[in-house]
Design a protein around this motif. Structure first.
Motif, PDB file in Angstrom:
ATOM      1  N   ALA A 168       0.826  -1.211   0.000  1.00  0.00           N
ATOM      2  CA  ALA A 168       0.000   0.000   0.000  1.00  0.00           C
ATOM      3  C   ALA A 168       0.857   1.255   0.000  1.00  0.00           C
ATOM      4  CB  ALA A 168      -0.928   0.001   1.206  1.00  0.00           C
ATOM      5  N   THR A 169       0.292   2.347  -0.522  1.00  0.00           N
ATOM      6  CA  THR A 169       0.900   3.668  -0.451  1.00  0.00           C
ATOM      7  C   THR A 169      -0.020   4.560   0.371  1.00  0.00           C
ATOM      8  OG1 THR A 169       1.999   3.442  -2.594  1.00  0.00           O
ATOM      9  CG2 THR A 169       1.664   5.674  -1.772  1.00  0.00           C
ATOM     10  N   PHE A 170       0.555   5.302   1.309  1.00  0.00           N
ATOM     11  CA  PHE A 170      -0.240   6.104   2.234  1.00  0.00           C
ATOM     12  C   PHE A 170       0.042   7.591   2.049  1.00  0.00           C
ATOM     13  CE2 PHE A 170       0.840   2.060   4.329  1.00  0.00           C
ATOM     14  CZ  PHE A 170      -0.434   1.540   4.535  1.00  0.00           C
ATOM     15  N   ASP A 171      -1.020   8.391   2.105  1.00  0.00           N
ATOM     16  CA  ASP A 171      -0.862   9.833   2.203  1.00  0.00           C
ATOM     17  C   ASP A 171      -1.727  10.316   3.363  1.00  0.00           C
ATOM     18  OD1 ASP A 171      -3.513  10.045   1.319  1.00  0.00           O
ATOM     19  OD2 ASP A 171      -2.952  10.546  -0.738  1.00  0.00           O
ATOM     20  N   GLU A 172      -1.874  11.622   3.490  1.00  0.00           N
ATOM     21  CA  GLU A 172      -2.551  12.166   4.663  1.00  0.00           C
ATOM     22  C   GLU A 172      -4.043  11.845   4.710  1.00  0.00           C
ATOM     23  OE1 GLU A 172       1.125  14.656   3.915  1.00  0.00           O
ATOM     24  OE2 GLU A 172      -0.494  13.835   2.672  1.00  0.00           O
ATOM     25  N   THR A 173      -4.603  11.378   3.605  1.00  0.00           N
ATOM     26  CA  THR A 173      -6.016  10.978   3.616  1.00  0.00           C
ATOM     27  C   THR A 173      -6.203   9.549   4.094  1.00  0.00           C
ATOM     28  OG1 THR A 173      -6.000  10.179   1.318  1.00  0.00           O
ATOM     29  CG2 THR A 173      -6.463  12.528   1.662  1.00  0.00           C
ATOM     30  N   SER A 186      12.251  -6.184   1.711  1.00  0.00           N
ATOM     31  CA  SER A 186      11.162  -5.563   0.942  1.00  0.00           C
ATOM     32  C   SER A 186      10.363  -4.552   1.747  1.00  0.00           C
ATOM     33  CB  SER A 186      10.207  -6.641   0.412  1.00  0.00           C
ATOM     34  OG  SER A 186      10.887  -7.525  -0.453  1.00  0.00           O
ATOM     35  N   GLN A 187      10.654  -4.437   3.041  1.00  0.00           N
ATOM     36  CA  GLN A 187       9.913  -3.492   3.874  1.00  0.00           C
ATOM     37  C   GLN A 187      10.290  -2.068   3.496  1.00  0.00           C
ATOM     38  OE1 GLN A 187      12.293  -5.568   4.780  1.00  0.00           O
ATOM     39  NE2 GLN A 187      13.449  -4.920   6.573  1.00  0.00           N
ATOM     40  N   TRP A 188       9.288  -1.189   3.515  1.00  0.00           N
ATOM     41  CA  TRP A 188       9.489   0.189   3.080  1.00  0.00           C
ATOM     42  C   TRP A 188      10.098   1.047   4.177  1.00  0.00           C
ATOM     43  CZ3 TRP A 188       9.284   1.834  -1.772  1.00  0.00           C
ATOM     44  CH2 TRP A 188       8.606   1.040  -2.711  1.00  0.00           C
ATOM     45  N   GLY A 241       5.836  13.910   7.181  1.00  0.00           N
ATOM     46  CA  GLY A 241       7.190  14.456   7.184  1.00  0.00           C
ATOM     47  C   GLY A 241       8.165  13.421   6.665  1.00  0.00           C
ATOM     48  N   SER A 242       8.084  13.163   5.371  1.00  0.00           N
ATOM     49  CA  SER A 242       8.957  12.162   4.743  1.00  0.00           C
ATOM     50  C   SER A 242       9.233  12.584   3.312  1.00  0.00           C
ATOM     51  CB  SER A 242       8.298  10.774   4.771  1.00  0.00           C
ATOM     52  OG  SER A 242       7.035  10.788   4.135  1.00  0.00           O
ATOM     53  N   ALA A 243      10.329  12.079   2.754  1.00  0.00           N
ATOM     54  CA  ALA A 243      10.722  12.427   1.389  1.00  0.00           C
ATOM     55  C   ALA A 243       9.734  11.840   0.383  1.00  0.00           C
ATOM     56  CB  ALA A 243      12.131  11.906   1.108  1.00  0.00           C
ATOM     57  N   PRO A 244       9.643  12.429  -0.819  1.00  0.00           N
ATOM     58  CA  PRO A 244       8.668  11.962  -1.808  1.00  0.00           C
ATOM     59  C   PRO A 244       9.005  10.631  -2.452  1.00  0.00           C
ATOM     60  CG  PRO A 244       9.966  13.765  -2.701  1.00  0.00           C
ATOM     61  CD  PRO A 244      10.323  13.656  -1.258  1.00  0.00           C
ATOM     62  N   GLU A 245      10.217  10.111  -2.193  1.00  0.00           N
ATOM     63  CA  GLU A 245      10.603   8.830  -2.778  1.00  0.00           C
ATOM     64  C   GLU A 245      11.054   7.856  -1.692  1.00  0.00           C
ATOM     65  OE1 GLU A 245      13.166   9.013  -6.181  1.00  0.00           O
ATOM     66  OE2 GLU A 245      12.311  10.926  -6.869  1.00  0.00           O
ATOM     67  N   PRO A 246      10.094   7.194  -1.035  1.00  0.00           N
ATOM     68  CA  PRO A 246      10.470   6.161  -0.066  1.00  0.00           C
ATOM     69  C   PRO A 246      11.219   5.032  -0.775  1.00  0.00           C
ATOM     70  CG  PRO A 246       8.111   6.671   0.030  1.00  0.00           C
ATOM     71  CD  PRO A 246       8.645   7.303  -1.211  1.00  0.00           C
ATOM     72  N   VAL A 247      11.953   4.244  -0.018  1.00  0.00           N
ATOM     73  CA  VAL A 247      12.718   3.138  -0.603  1.00  0.00           C
ATOM     74  C   VAL A 247      12.519   1.889   0.242  1.00  0.00           C
ATOM     75  CG1 VAL A 247      14.492   4.570  -1.678  1.00  0.00           C
ATOM     76  CG2 VAL A 247      14.787   3.826   0.689  1.00  0.00           C
ATOM     77  N   GLY A 282       7.526  -1.574   7.884  1.00  0.00           N
ATOM     78  CA  GLY A 282       7.577  -0.212   7.361  1.00  0.00           C
ATOM     79  C   GLY A 282       6.346   0.112   6.535  1.00  0.00           C
ATOM     80  N   GLN A 283       6.324   1.314   6.014  1.00  0.00           N
ATOM     81  CA  GLN A 283       5.204   1.780   5.205  1.00  0.00           C
ATOM     82  C   GLN A 283       5.707   2.762   4.151  1.00  0.00           C
ATOM     83  OE1 GLN A 283       6.540   3.495   8.257  1.00  0.00           O
ATOM     84  NE2 GLN A 283       4.829   2.264   9.004  1.00  0.00           N
ATOM     85  N   ARG A 284       5.024   2.765   3.029  1.00  0.00           N
ATOM     86  CA  ARG A 284       5.375   3.671   1.928  1.00  0.00           C
ATOM     87  C   ARG A 284       4.463   4.895   2.019  1.00  0.00           C
ATOM     88  NH1 ARG A 284       4.370   4.892  -3.600  1.00  0.00           N
ATOM     89  NH2 ARG A 284       6.337   5.217  -4.735  1.00  0.00           N
ATOM     90  N   ALA A 285       4.995   5.960   2.639  1.00  0.00           N
ATOM     91  CA  ALA A 285       4.215   7.179   2.854  1.00  0.00           C
ATOM     92  C   ALA A 285       4.696   8.291   1.937  1.00  0.00           C
ATOM     93  CB  ALA A 285       4.318   7.619   4.310  1.00  0.00           C
ATOM     94  N   ILE A 286       3.747   9.013   1.375  1.00  0.00           N
ATOM     95  CA  ILE A 286       4.036  10.101   0.437  1.00  0.00           C
ATOM     96  C   ILE A 286       3.622  11.435   1.060  1.00  0.00           C
ATOM     97  CG2 ILE A 286       3.576  11.016  -1.872  1.00  0.00           C
ATOM     98  CD1 ILE A 286       5.044   8.339  -1.861  1.00  0.00           C
ATOM     99  N   PRO A 287       4.459  12.480   0.968  1.00  0.00           N
ATOM    100  CA  PRO A 287       4.128  13.782   1.557  1.00  0.00           C
ATOM    101  C   PRO A 287       3.233  14.619   0.638  1.00  0.00           C
ATOM    102  CG  PRO A 287       6.304  13.903   0.582  1.00  0.00           C
ATOM    103  CD  PRO A 287       5.826  12.477   0.401  1.00  0.00           C
TER     104      PRO A 287
END
Length: 301
Positions: free
Chosen positions: A126-131, A194-196, A224-230, A270-275
């Motif tokens: 999954a990809t997460f944002d503030e919503t 593979s964990q984000w 508060g994270s960079a736009p390109e998680p790894v 971990g989690q793939r979060a987008i700012p």
């Protein structure tokens, strides 16, 4: 601008206070004990303890913003007592701010309250944002849920809940420990790799805090994270390449759990979060990807 900072002597707090003073703001550091240093006097830097505020809340009359960064470090073995300290320190500091503001005649316009990217739980896909909703699946996501509930009681016009990822800086925080296996020629993926990892360079963290302080349209959760998680494996490979070390020796999940206990979830989950909110409001990252961050962290920029 008048800004009060709790946790102002911590890893992020010190750099934020420095940045605020450099741009001409007046800063009050709120702490449990007085940390004033007369040898480094700055007429725009003041110190006040929680006990002093309990009897004289007017010390913070007229603040424009309060930034709450206070909280026990999570970088310790998670015994029952440690977990309680981690949770209670965050709730107590936030509750104290809410109580303080209720007693002020001139209330601050905004509070920037630290939170955590672990709000979303963990996921490989999954990809997460503030919503995205808070998903309580473990200790840290539970801490964030209760932390943000406490923040919601703060009586201000604008509340920002800054969900901070892993902050990278060569002089402190998690990064020096993260690099140690590679520097010893024993680096490799952790678990399945593979964990984000939702990360942010410390310089961008400070810039984002200032952006949230200044931008009166921003409120609510902010990632508060960079736009390109790894992924963990990608992070390790970028690190190995940057410092000229091999990325070859994996650390099995069972071994990490045996050594670190429940705290191993910091490295294995971990989690793939987008700012998204910061980007939509025009914030630009100086270090948007792990390659640019590694160049600075290894003095190759």
């Amino acid at each position: 601008m008048l800004v009060a900072v709790t946790g102002g002597t911590g890893f992020v707090g010190r750099r934020l206070v420095k940045a605020l003073l450099e741009r001409g703001d007046e800063v009050w550091i709120v702490s449990r004990a007085s940390t004033a240093d007369s040898s480094q006097a700055n007429t725009k830097l003041h110190y006040v303890t929680w006990n002093e505020l309990a009897t004289s809340p007017d010390r913070l009359e007229g603040m424009d913003t309060i930034v709450n960064l206070a909280g026990e470090s999570i970088n310790q073995r998670w015994t029952s007592a440690a977990k309680q300290r981690v949770l209670q320190s965050r709730i107590d500091a936030t509750a104290r701010i809410a109580a303080l503001i209720r007693r002020l005649n001139q209330k601050p316009e905004s509070v920037i309250n630290a939170s955590g990217i672990s709000a979303y739980g963990s996921s490989y896909t999954a990809t997460f944002d503030e919503t995205s909703p808070i998903n309580v699946i473990d200790f840290l996501s539970g801490v964030v849920e209760q932390w943000e509930k406490a923040a919601d009681t703060i009586p201000v016009k604008r509340l920002v809940k800054l969900r901070v990822g892993v902050v990278l800086n060569k002089e402190g925080g998690a990064y020096p420990l993260m690099t140690l296996p590679h520097r010893l020629f024993a680096g490799g993926k952790l678990g399945n790799g593979s964990q984000w990892l939702s990360w942010i360079h410390l310089e961008d963290m400070i810039r984002l805090l200032l952006f949230c302080i200044d931008n009166h349209e921003i409120q609510g959760p902010v990632n508060g994270s960079a736009p390109e998680p790894v992924t963990n494996d990608t992070f390790g490979r970028a690190l190995g390449l940057a410092i000229g070390r091999p990325h070859w020796l994996p650390a099995p999940a069972f071994l990490m759990k045996a050594v670190l206990g429940e705290m191993s979830s910091l490295l294995l989950d971990g989690q793939r979060a987008i700012p998204r909110k910061a980007l939509e409001h025009g914030f630009t990252f100086k270090y948007p990807n792990i390659e640019s961050a590694m160049k600075e962290l290894t003095n190759k920029s």
